[in-house]
Every structure is written in C-alpha cells, then in structure tokens.
Design a protein around this motif. Structure first.
Motif, PDB file in Angstrom:
ATOM      1  N   TYR A 102      15.829  22.019  37.905  1.00 45.66           N
ATOM      2  CA  TYR A 102      17.180  21.502  37.749  1.00 45.66           C
ATOM      3  C   TYR A 102      17.103  19.990  37.592  1.00 45.66           C
ATOM      4  O   TYR A 102      16.658  19.294  38.506  1.00 45.66           O
ATOM      5  N   ASN A 103      17.472  19.512  36.408  1.00 50.78           N
ATOM      6  CA  ASN A 103      17.537  18.075  36.136  1.00 50.78           C
ATOM      7  C   ASN A 103      16.163  17.384  36.265  1.00 50.78           C
ATOM      8  O   ASN A 103      16.093  16.195  36.536  1.00 50.78           O
ATOM      9  N   VAL A 104      15.080  18.143  36.111  1.00 51.27           N
ATOM     10  CA  VAL A 104      13.726  17.567  36.155  1.00 51.27           C
ATOM     11  C   VAL A 104      13.324  17.238  34.720  1.00 51.27           C
ATOM     12  O   VAL A 104      13.358  18.110  33.854  1.00 51.27           O
ATOM     13  N   PRO A 105      12.948  15.990  34.446  1.00 51.73           N
ATOM     14  CA  PRO A 105      12.627  15.575  33.072  1.00 51.73           C
ATOM     15  C   PRO A 105      11.233  16.067  32.644  1.00 51.73           C
ATOM     16  O   PRO A 105      10.272  15.299  32.606  1.00 51.73           O
ATOM     17  N   LEU A 106      11.143  17.342  32.314  1.00 51.74           N
ATOM     18  CA  LEU A 106       9.853  17.949  31.954  1.00 51.74           C
ATOM     19  C   LEU A 106       9.209  17.282  30.745  1.00 51.74           C
ATOM     20  O   LEU A 106       7.990  17.277  30.618  1.00 51.74           O
ATOM     21  N   GLY A 107      10.011  16.704  29.865  1.00 53.71           N
ATOM     22  CA  GLY A 107       9.493  16.013  28.688  1.00 53.71           C
ATOM     23  C   GLY A 107       8.982  14.608  28.982  1.00 53.71           C
ATOM     24  O   GLY A 107       8.522  13.919  28.082  1.00 53.71           O
ATOM     25  N   GLN A 108       9.063  14.187  30.244  1.00 59.78           N
ATOM     26  CA  GLN A 108       8.587  12.860  30.650  1.00 59.78           C
ATOM     27  C   GLN A 108       7.525  13.027  31.747  1.00 59.78           C
ATOM     28  O   GLN A 108       7.806  12.846  32.931  1.00 59.78           O
ATOM     29  N   PRO A 109       6.297  13.374  31.375  1.00 57.26           N
ATOM     30  CA  PRO A 109       5.269  13.683  32.378  1.00 57.26           C
ATOM     31  C   PRO A 109       4.928  12.533  33.322  1.00 57.26           C
ATOM     32  O   PRO A 109       4.459  12.769  34.441  1.00 57.26           O
ATOM     33  N   VAL A 112       8.179   9.641  37.820  1.00 63.64           N
ATOM     34  CA  VAL A 112       7.862   9.869  39.232  1.00 63.64           C
ATOM     35  C   VAL A 112       9.119  10.335  39.955  1.00 63.64           C
ATOM     36  O   VAL A 112      10.188   9.736  39.826  1.00 63.64           O
ATOM     37  N   LEU A 113       8.971  11.411  40.707  1.00 60.62           N
ATOM     38  CA  LEU A 113      10.061  11.989  41.491  1.00 60.62           C
ATOM     39  C   LEU A 113       9.831  11.678  42.971  1.00 60.62           C
ATOM     40  O   LEU A 113       8.694  11.650  43.430  1.00 60.62           O
ATOM     41  N   GLU A 114      10.924  11.482  43.708  1.00 58.30           N
ATOM     42  CA  GLU A 114      10.840  11.251  45.149  1.00 58.30           C
ATOM     43  C   GLU A 114      11.324  12.502  45.872  1.00 58.30           C
ATOM     44  O   GLU A 114      12.489  12.883  45.779  1.00 58.30           O
ATOM     45  N   ARG A 133      13.911  19.531  46.972  1.00 60.76           N
ATOM     46  CA  ARG A 133      14.998  18.611  46.619  1.00 60.76           C
ATOM     47  C   ARG A 133      14.452  17.201  46.433  1.00 60.76           C
ATOM     48  O   ARG A 133      13.768  16.670  47.309  1.00 60.76           O
ATOM     49  N   PHE A 134      14.768  16.622  45.271  1.00 62.54           N
ATOM     50  CA  PHE A 134      14.315  15.286  44.918  1.00 62.54           C
ATOM     51  C   PHE A 134      15.505  14.343  44.805  1.00 62.54           C
ATOM     52  O   PHE A 134      16.646  14.778  44.640  1.00 62.54           O
ATOM     53  N   ALA A 135      15.236  13.040  44.865  1.00 65.18           N
ATOM     54  CA  ALA A 135      16.271  12.033  44.634  1.00 65.18           C
ATOM     55  C   ALA A 135      16.821  12.207  43.218  1.00 65.18           C
ATOM     56  O   ALA A 135      16.214  12.885  42.377  1.00 65.18           O
ATOM     57  N   ALA A 136      17.954  11.579  42.945  1.00 62.36           N
ATOM     58  CA  ALA A 136      18.614  11.607  41.636  1.00 62.36           C
ATOM     59  C   ALA A 136      19.093  13.016  41.274  1.00 62.36           C
ATOM     60  O   ALA A 136      19.117  13.384  40.098  1.00 62.36           O
ATOM     61  N   ASP A 137      19.439  13.812  42.290  1.00 60.02           N
ATOM     62  CA  ASP A 137      20.001  15.151  42.083  1.00 60.02           C
ATOM     63  C   ASP A 137      19.084  16.048  41.250  1.00 60.02           C
ATOM     64  O   ASP A 137      19.510  16.749  40.344  1.00 60.02           O
ATOM     65  N   ARG A 138      17.775  16.020  41.564  1.00 61.07           N
ATOM     66  CA  ARG A 138      16.800  16.868  40.879  1.00 61.07           C
ATOM     67  C   ARG A 138      16.293  17.918  41.870  1.00 61.07           C
ATOM     68  O   ARG A 138      16.260  17.677  43.071  1.00 61.07           O
TER      69      ARG A 138
END
Length: 169
Positions: A102-109, A112-114, A133-138
């Motif tokens: 959900y809302n994870v930028p798979l096209g941007q390897p 960095v996710l928190e 659950r990651f920051a930025a609603d991911r």
C-alpha cells in the motif's frame, strides 16, 4: 529453535555488552515470534528501522518475506556503549502466502522507508495477516499460514548522533 521474544533473551549479550567468547557475528539481538505478544517485542525492537525498497523481498517458492534493516538499537545501554547506535538486521517472516503493498514506491528501489510498527491479525484456522506500517502512510501486508517471524542482528553496531523522535500530536 532459538529464543523467543517473550523469553527476554539476547544471544551473546546482556546489559554489560557482548559476552566473553561469543563471536561478534553472534552478538546482538536474535528474537523469534510465534504469537502476537512475541511479535510486539520484535515490533518495539524494529521501531524506526530504515529499509530500502530494494531490500524487501518476497521469496514465493520459499513462502518467505525478508527485509534487510538499518535498525536503531533501542535496547543498547547508553551508559556502557555509545549513547545511540544502529546495526544491520534481517527480519524474516515464514509461511507467507501473499504480499500486498500500500503506497510503497516499488518503482523506486532506492527509496528508504521508515518502519514504525508491526501488527498481527489472527484469523484462527485461516492463519492471519501481518502489517508492516511505515511512515508516510505506507504499508506492506503479509498473508500468513501461521506466525513465524525471526529478527537477527548482522555484523557490529556503529554509533549515530541521532535518536529517532516522533512529534507529539
């Protein structure tokens, strides 16, 4: 099988630091979770971990989801070691049957996710789901046949001048 999070054990470590005779690769946190309480301990240990999108992988044939983390060491004793430190860790979920992003930028390897928290929803005989659950609603949701999670530190920790902080709302 190794220690479980609920055992409160850290292989090769205690409040004073590495145990004598334990190789550095075995020092650090090594936890397993087989129920929601155990997973809560692991969730606390990985709060504020950083992970690149490319370092999250679903191994379909093995039914395994793996994340390679840059983990803040909340458990470190600041009176013995550097005030703040990080380490590399592997977070592994077994018995994974499906993965949803959900809302994870798979096209941007390189993005960095928190990681903020890990939640478990038990669905009884049908298994359950784990939500990372990651920051930025991911989020990443794992459908699982049963809960079987492992966290292990890899390598030696390094000092950092920054302690994660969260705004009070």
């Amino acid at each position: 099988s190794g220690p479980r999070a609920s055992d409160g054990l850290m292989n090769g470590r205690d409040a004073r630091g590495p145990k004598e005779g334990v190789p550095p690769a075995m020092s650090g946190l090594h936890l397993s979770a087989l129920d929601a309480d155990d997973l809560g301990v692991i969730s606390a240990a990985v709060q504020d971990a950083l992970v690149a999108v490319r370092d999250c992988a679903y191994l379909n044939e093995e039914r395994r989801f793996v994340l390679l983390l840059n983990r803040f060491r909340w458990e470190a004793d600041p009176t013995v070691e550097s005030p703040f430190s990080r380490t590399h860790s592997a977070l592994v979920f077994n018995e994974v049957t499906a993965v949803r992003h959900y809302n994870v930028p798979l096209g941007q390897p390189d993005r960095v996710l928190e990681l903020l928290a890990i939640e478990f929803e038990d669905q009884g005989e049908r298994g359950g789901s784990v939500t990372l659950r990651f920051a930025a609603d991911r989020a990443i949701r794992l459908e699982i046949a049963r809960l079987a999670c492992h966290l292990g530190d890899v390598g030696e920790p390094w000092p950092t001048p920054w302690k994660p902080a969260h705004p009070v709302e």
